[in-house]
Design a protein around this motif. Structure first.
Motif, mmCIF file in Angstrom:
data_model
loop_
_atom_site.group_PDB
_atom_site.id
_atom_site.type_symbol
_atom_site.label_atom_id
_atom_site.label_comp_id
_atom_site.label_asym_id
_atom_site.label_seq_id
_atom_site.Cartn_x
_atom_site.Cartn_y
_atom_site.Cartn_z
ATOM 1 N N THR A 65 0.848 -1.191 0.000
ATOM 2 C CA THR A 65 0.000 0.000 0.000
ATOM 3 C C THR A 65 0.881 1.238 0.000
ATOM 4 O O THR A 65 1.627 1.476 0.958
ATOM 5 C CB THR A 65 -0.929 0.041 1.229
ATOM 6 N N LEU A 66 0.811 2.019 -1.077
ATOM 7 C CA LEU A 66 1.635 3.218 -1.208
ATOM 8 C C LEU A 66 0.753 4.427 -1.469
ATOM 9 O O LEU A 66 -0.235 4.341 -2.211
ATOM 10 C CB LEU A 66 2.638 3.080 -2.354
ATOM 11 N N VAL A 67 1.128 5.544 -0.873
ATOM 12 C CA VAL A 67 0.487 6.825 -1.145
ATOM 13 C C VAL A 67 1.516 7.709 -1.843
ATOM 14 O O VAL A 67 2.602 7.940 -1.308
ATOM 15 C CB VAL A 67 -0.017 7.513 0.142
ATOM 16 N N VAL A 68 1.175 8.170 -3.047
ATOM 17 C CA VAL A 68 2.100 8.988 -3.835
ATOM 18 C C VAL A 68 1.445 10.352 -4.075
ATOM 19 O O VAL A 68 0.533 10.474 -4.892
ATOM 20 C CB VAL A 68 2.437 8.319 -5.177
ATOM 21 N N PRO A 69 1.877 11.389 -3.367
ATOM 22 C CA PRO A 69 1.269 12.709 -3.535
ATOM 23 C C PRO A 69 1.768 13.435 -4.780
ATOM 24 O O PRO A 69 2.903 13.241 -5.221
ATOM 25 C CB PRO A 69 1.708 13.483 -2.272
ATOM 26 N N GLY A 70 0.914 14.272 -5.332
ATOM 27 C CA GLY A 70 1.336 15.192 -6.372
ATOM 28 C C GLY A 70 2.035 16.380 -5.745
ATOM 29 O O GLY A 70 2.265 16.415 -4.527
ATOM 30 N N ASN A 71 2.390 17.356 -6.547
ATOM 31 C CA ASN A 71 3.060 18.552 -6.040
ATOM 32 C C ASN A 71 2.061 19.635 -5.673
ATOM 33 O O ASN A 71 0.971 19.708 -6.248
ATOM 34 C CB ASN A 71 4.049 19.094 -7.072
ATOM 35 N N LEU A 72 2.427 20.474 -4.735
ATOM 36 C CA LEU A 72 1.590 21.603 -4.315
ATOM 37 C C LEU A 72 1.609 22.709 -5.368
ATOM 38 O O LEU A 72 2.547 22.796 -6.168
ATOM 39 C CB LEU A 72 2.090 22.153 -2.981
ATOM 40 N N PRO A 73 0.594 23.576 -5.367
ATOM 41 C CA PRO A 73 0.534 24.680 -6.346
ATOM 42 C C PRO A 73 1.571 25.756 -6.051
ATOM 43 O O PRO A 73 1.350 26.655 -5.238
ATOM 44 C CB PRO A 73 -0.895 25.216 -6.179
ATOM 45 N N ILE A 74 2.722 25.674 -6.729
ATOM 46 C CA ILE A 74 3.818 26.603 -6.444
ATOM 47 C C ILE A 74 3.481 28.036 -6.847
ATOM 48 O O ILE A 74 4.108 28.983 -6.372
ATOM 49 C CB ILE A 74 5.128 26.160 -7.118
ATOM 50 N N GLY A 75 2.499 28.210 -7.705
ATOM 51 C CA GLY A 75 2.099 29.560 -8.106
ATOM 52 C C GLY A 75 1.459 30.354 -6.989
ATOM 53 O O GLY A 75 1.269 31.565 -7.121
ATOM 54 N N CYS A 76 1.145 29.680 -5.877
ATOM 55 C CA CYS A 76 0.565 30.357 -4.715
ATOM 56 C C CYS A 76 1.584 30.585 -3.608
ATOM 57 O O CYS A 76 1.256 31.116 -2.546
ATOM 58 C CB CYS A 76 -0.599 29.531 -4.157
ATOM 59 N N SER A 77 2.830 30.157 -3.850
ATOM 60 C CA SER A 77 3.889 30.280 -2.850
ATOM 61 C C SER A 77 4.449 31.700 -2.819
ATOM 62 O O SER A 77 4.825 32.245 -3.868
ATOM 63 C CB SER A 77 5.006 29.295 -3.181
ATOM 64 N N PRO A 78 4.538 32.339 -1.642
ATOM 65 C CA PRO A 78 5.112 33.679 -1.554
ATOM 66 C C PRO A 78 6.511 33.783 -2.143
ATOM 67 O O PRO A 78 6.877 34.828 -2.695
ATOM 68 C CB PRO A 78 5.125 33.959 -0.050
ATOM 69 N N SER A 79 7.300 32.716 -2.058
ATOM 70 C CA SER A 79 8.655 32.762 -2.619
ATOM 71 C C SER A 79 8.600 32.921 -4.132
ATOM 72 O O SER A 79 9.322 33.740 -4.712
ATOM 73 C CB SER A 79 9.426 31.494 -2.245
ATOM 74 N N TYR A 80 7.752 32.146 -4.794
ATOM 75 C CA TYR A 80 7.612 32.246 -6.238
ATOM 76 C C TYR A 80 6.921 33.545 -6.648
ATOM 77 O O TYR A 80 7.289 34.170 -7.650
ATOM 78 C CB TYR A 80 6.819 31.049 -6.768
ATOM 79 N N LEU A 81 5.932 33.948 -5.878
ATOM 80 C CA LEU A 81 5.223 35.197 -6.172
ATOM 81 C C LEU A 81 6.168 36.392 -6.077
ATOM 82 O O LEU A 81 6.047 37.356 -6.837
ATOM 83 C CB LEU A 81 4.043 35.371 -5.216
ATOM 84 N N THR A 82 7.122 36.311 -5.154
ATOM 85 C CA THR A 82 8.106 37.385 -5.008
ATOM 86 C C THR A 82 9.112 37.352 -6.153
ATOM 87 O O THR A 82 9.427 38.381 -6.764
ATOM 88 C CB THR A 82 8.841 37.251 -3.662
ATOM 89 N N TYR A 83 9.613 36.167 -6.445
ATOM 90 C CA TYR A 83 10.649 36.027 -7.471
ATOM 91 C C TYR A 83 10.121 36.404 -8.854
ATOM 92 O O TYR A 83 10.833 37.025 -9.651
ATOM 93 C CB TYR A 83 11.172 34.584 -7.491
ATOM 94 N N PHE A 84 8.878 36.053 -9.139
ATOM 95 C CA PHE A 84 8.313 36.282 -10.469
ATOM 96 C C PHE A 84 7.249 37.388 -10.455
ATOM 97 O O PHE A 84 6.311 37.368 -11.253
ATOM 98 C CB PHE A 84 7.704 34.987 -11.014
ATOM 99 N N MET A 85 7.429 38.342 -9.558
ATOM 100 C CA MET A 85 6.473 39.440 -9.456
ATOM 101 C C MET A 85 6.380 40.196 -10.783
ATOM 102 O O MET A 85 7.390 40.481 -11.428
ATOM 103 C CB MET A 85 6.909 40.409 -8.342
#
Length: 352
Positions: A182-202
């Motif tokens: 039994t394995l749980v494999v998560p997808g990735n979180l929405p990086i477009g909502c991350s303050p770090s990315y929002l700052t870098y790509f403002m």
């Protein structure tokens, strides 16, 4: 194996009763990055003489543990509620953003070494893993972080995605070979909502942003691309391993927090609780360090903790969405029912 490696391996294998999964599993074995790390990277860095992680200092851990534990949050992570090799990245011109090898391949090596302390024969190890819930991920976030934060164009980063997915698939096959069912494999979180990315790509171009959430559309589309390829690969792996339950954990559960923040008690979604400067309270040169940065009074009203990682409150709601909602395919409760007879037999065998 030396004592420092034993400590690292023990921290990488998070063993806990799974109350939320109806008590069907004896243990959780967790692989992943800082979204799932309960203190492993901190010990790895210290043992290798590298810089000390920011998660080693206050205010990390202030909400639940009341002290830093190496978790990159103010408290517990999703795993508490419920990939590639650096050399491969370097060949593509991508630097490891954290300067240490805690890749998925390294974690698998730790896992194989540590497994020997829980079982004496391949048969015993297989039975042990049959009664375990294996979390594999999320994987790939740090690979993409290193590329994006170096300013590599997205057209050159997208070819990295199939390589990351292939690494995940290889790890799944290896863990299954050892006996995991039994394995749980998560997808990735929405990086477009991350303050770090929002700052870098403002940008002043309003069309880049989602008018409702304030997230960057093109970055969230990149996350969706990764998750789409991951789901396609998991479907193929299910056909190869019909006796194994492979659960996809859809981190779209996180988007609920951004789309309807007040429903979950959040007042701020795209600004960091702990940080300094700018519209998103994030500065990569400072991060979340006191006294240089400020810490919000009520972390539970924020989705983002330090601009990269989330708050305990956000992780709790995401975990709730995964365990109680429709964001796991198949649902973990269904997997629990399917595995119950096997696990019951394993428990009796292990006791004997």
């Amino acid at each position: 194996m030396d004592s420092s490696m034993k400590v690292i391996c023990m921290l990488m294998l998070l063993f806990a009763s799974v109350v939320q999964a109806s008590g069907c599993y004896d243990s959780i074995i967790s692989f992943g990055d800082s979204l799932a790390d309960t203190g492993n990277l901190l010990h790895l860095l210290r043992s290798n003489g590298h810089f000390v992680s920011s998660a080693a200092a206050f205010p990390y851990g202030e909400t639940f543990f009341h002290r830093p534990t190496g978790r990159y949050s103010d408290g517990r992570l999703i795993i508490d509620f419920i990939a590639m090799d650096p050399s491969s990245l370097a060949a593509m011109g991508i630097e490891d953003p954290f300067g240490s090898d805690a890749s998925l391949g390294t974690q698998l090596n730790w896992f194989k070494e540590m497994l020997q302390t829980f079982c004496n024969t391949p048969s015993e190890c297989k039975k042990y893993l049959q009664s375990s819930l294996v979390f594999l991920g999320e994987i790939g976030g740090n690979d993409y972080n290193g590329a994006f934060w170096q300013g590599i164009p997205i057209e050159e980063i997208k070819p990295l995605v199939p390589k990351v997915i292939a690494t995940i698939a290889s790890a799944i096959n290896e863990v299954i070979e050892f006996g995991a069912e039994t394995l749980v494999v998560p997808g990735n979180l929405p990086i477009g909502c991350s303050p770090s990315y929002l700052t870098y790509f403002m940008s002043s171009n309003e069309s880049y942003y989602d008018s409702k959430t304030g997230c960057l559309n093109w970055l969230n589309e990149f996350t969706e691309y990764h998750n789409k390829l991951l789901q396609e690969t998991l479907n193929r792996l299910r056909e190869l391993h019909p006796h194994v339950t492979i659960i996809y954990a859809d981190y779209k559960a996180a988007m609920e927090l951004y789309n309807s923040p007040s429903k979950f008690g959040f007042n701020s979604t795209i600004s960091a609780c702990c940080g300094v400067g700018g519209p998103y309270n994030y500065n990569s040169n400072v991060g979340c360090k006191v006294p240089e940065s400020s810490v919000c009074e009520h972390p539970s009203s924020y989705v983002s903790w330090d601009g990269i990682h989330l708050t305990e409150a956000a992780y709790k709601w995401i975990a709730h969405g995964l365990l109680k909602g429709t964001y796991m395919t198949p649902r973990i409760s269904d997997a629990c029912i399917l595995k119950a007879p096997t696990i019951s037999h394993c428990k009796e065998t292990m006791k004997a």
